[in-house]
Motif scaffolding. Structure first.
Motif, mmCIF file in Angstrom:
data_model
loop_
_atom_site.group_PDB
_atom_site.id
_atom_site.type_symbol
_atom_site.label_atom_id
_atom_site.label_comp_id
_atom_site.label_asym_id
_atom_site.label_seq_id
_atom_site.Cartn_x
_atom_site.Cartn_y
_atom_site.Cartn_z
ATOM 1 N N TYR A 176 24.349 -17.401 16.703
ATOM 2 C CA TYR A 176 25.481 -17.874 15.906
ATOM 3 C C TYR A 176 26.742 -17.739 16.758
ATOM 4 N N GLY A 177 27.364 -18.873 17.061
ATOM 5 C CA GLY A 177 28.554 -18.821 17.887
ATOM 6 C C GLY A 177 29.045 -20.220 18.215
ATOM 7 N N HIS A 178 29.914 -20.284 19.214
ATOM 8 C CA HIS A 178 30.499 -21.557 19.629
ATOM 9 C C HIS A 178 30.609 -21.568 21.150
ATOM 10 N N PRO A 179 30.281 -22.689 21.796
ATOM 11 C CA PRO A 179 30.293 -22.735 23.266
ATOM 12 C C PRO A 179 31.641 -22.455 23.907
ATOM 13 N N PHE A 180 32.750 -22.655 23.161
ATOM 14 C CA PHE A 180 34.072 -22.469 23.757
ATOM 15 C C PHE A 180 34.576 -21.032 23.641
ATOM 16 N N SER A 181 33.907 -20.227 22.835
ATOM 17 C CA SER A 181 34.312 -18.840 22.622
ATOM 18 C C SER A 181 34.031 -17.993 23.856
ATOM 19 N N ALA A 182 35.010 -17.192 24.268
ATOM 20 C CA ALA A 182 34.846 -16.334 25.443
ATOM 21 C C ALA A 182 33.703 -15.348 25.250
ATOM 22 N N TYR A 183 33.634 -14.722 24.084
ATOM 23 C CA TYR A 183 32.601 -13.713 23.870
ATOM 24 C C TYR A 183 31.226 -14.354 23.708
ATOM 25 N N CYS A 184 31.178 -15.572 23.218
ATOM 26 C CA CYS A 184 29.900 -16.282 23.186
ATOM 27 C C CYS A 184 29.456 -16.637 24.597
ATOM 28 N N MET A 226 32.277 -13.738 16.260
ATOM 29 C CA MET A 226 31.184 -14.235 17.088
ATOM 30 C C MET A 226 31.104 -13.454 18.402
ATOM 31 N N PRO A 227 29.881 -13.424 18.987
ATOM 32 C CA PRO A 227 28.616 -13.984 18.521
ATOM 33 C C PRO A 227 27.793 -12.964 17.757
ATOM 34 N N VAL A 228 26.790 -13.471 17.071
ATOM 35 C CA VAL A 228 25.748 -12.679 16.436
ATOM 36 C C VAL A 228 24.435 -13.374 16.767
ATOM 37 N N ILE A 229 23.405 -12.583 17.033
ATOM 38 C CA ILE A 229 22.080 -13.172 17.170
ATOM 39 C C ILE A 229 21.165 -12.567 16.113
ATOM 40 N N VAL A 230 20.121 -13.318 15.792
ATOM 41 C CA VAL A 230 19.050 -12.804 14.942
ATOM 42 C C VAL A 230 17.767 -12.931 15.739
ATOM 43 N N ILE A 268 24.635 -7.453 16.717
ATOM 44 C CA ILE A 268 26.050 -7.804 16.601
ATOM 45 C C ILE A 268 26.843 -7.154 17.734
ATOM 46 N N GLU A 269 27.865 -7.872 18.205
ATOM 47 C CA GLU A 269 28.786 -7.481 19.271
ATOM 48 C C GLU A 269 28.201 -7.832 20.637
ATOM 49 N N SER A 270 29.035 -8.464 21.455
ATOM 50 C CA SER A 270 28.566 -9.075 22.695
ATOM 51 C C SER A 270 27.887 -8.086 23.646
ATOM 52 N N SER A 271 28.483 -6.933 23.855
ATOM 53 C CA SER A 271 27.885 -5.971 24.793
ATOM 54 C C SER A 271 26.549 -5.454 24.275
ATOM 55 N N ILE A 272 26.455 -5.230 22.970
ATOM 56 C CA ILE A 272 25.213 -4.745 22.374
ATOM 57 C C ILE A 272 24.135 -5.815 22.470
#
Length: 219
Positions: free
Chosen positions: A6-14, A53-57, A64-68
């Motif tokens: 779950y996210g967007h290609p333009f997001s830095a954290y994604c 964002m982002p979140v993965i399942v 949740i959280e990019s580093s994690i």
């Protein structure tokens, strides 16, 4: 079962997480979040009410959280690549540099951008000035740090470089990195041609009109 992203290609954290996905050659299903109302947004809000964002399942489990997320996929899906070093001291350095790029490059960069998006009466000139001051201090520190390093922690590409790519990419758009910081410019250039990040840049290219300060043609 594929991972849902779950996210967007333009997001830095994604982008930060997608770099790690591409380094691991890991497949995923994108559920793009644009905050304009969609089934993906409804799913995302249910999983993570804070809606950052982002979140993965992964196999029914939200991460949740990019580093994690990067640590999760590095533990469970690594092949010949490890983005979190197995040596404990190197792992700490990677985590430290990851936090540096998130907290002292990305955060002040986003402060400047978000201020532009506010109505004029709600803008925070003092906050923006302090954010730019922090960026300048961070640039100076990082330039010295990168004087004898290829990647953020030395010779090996790591989680810290996943954070560095989008952080420096957008920071230079927002508050240009002075040419005197040659080590940062060289590092940013290396990141941009790394296949995993180059792919992220191209995937996000159609969304550059969303950047409120204007996107430079050079990148």
């Amino acid at each position: 079962m594929s991972i849902t992203f779950y996210g967007h290609p333009f997001s830095a954290y994604c982008k930060k997480v997608l770099i790690a996905f591409y380094e691991h050659d890991l497949a995923y299903e994108l559920r793009q979040i644009d905050f304009e109302g969609s089934s993906a947004l409804d799913e995302f809000s249910e999983i993570w009410p804070i809606k950052r964002m982002p979140v993965i399942v992964d196999q029914g489990r939200p991460v949740i959280e990019s580093s994690i997320i990067i640590e999760h996929i590095d533990q469970h899906y690594h092949r010949d690549v490890r983005l979190v070093p197995q040596d404990s001291q190197s792992a700490l350095e990677s985590r430290f540099m990851d936090r540096f790029f998130d907290n002292y490059i990305s955060t002040p960069q986003m402060t400047v951008v978000f201020d532009v998006l506010r109505d004029q009466q709600d803008r925070d000139a003092y906050g923006v000035a302090k954010a730019k001051e922090l960026l300048e201090t961070s640039y100076e520190w990082l330039d010295t740090k990168m004087a004898d390093r290829t990647w953020a922690i030395g010779d090996d590409f790591s989680m810290a470089d996943c954070a560095a790519g989008p952080a420096l990419f957008y920071a230079h758009w927002t508050h240009p990195i002075d040419p005197k910081f040659g080590h940062i410019h060289a590092y940013r250039n290396r990141l941009m041609v790394r296949p995993s990040f180059a792919r992220c840049i191209e995937e996000a290219r159609p969304y550059r009109h969303l950047f409120p300060l204007g996107a430079p043609q050079a990148d």
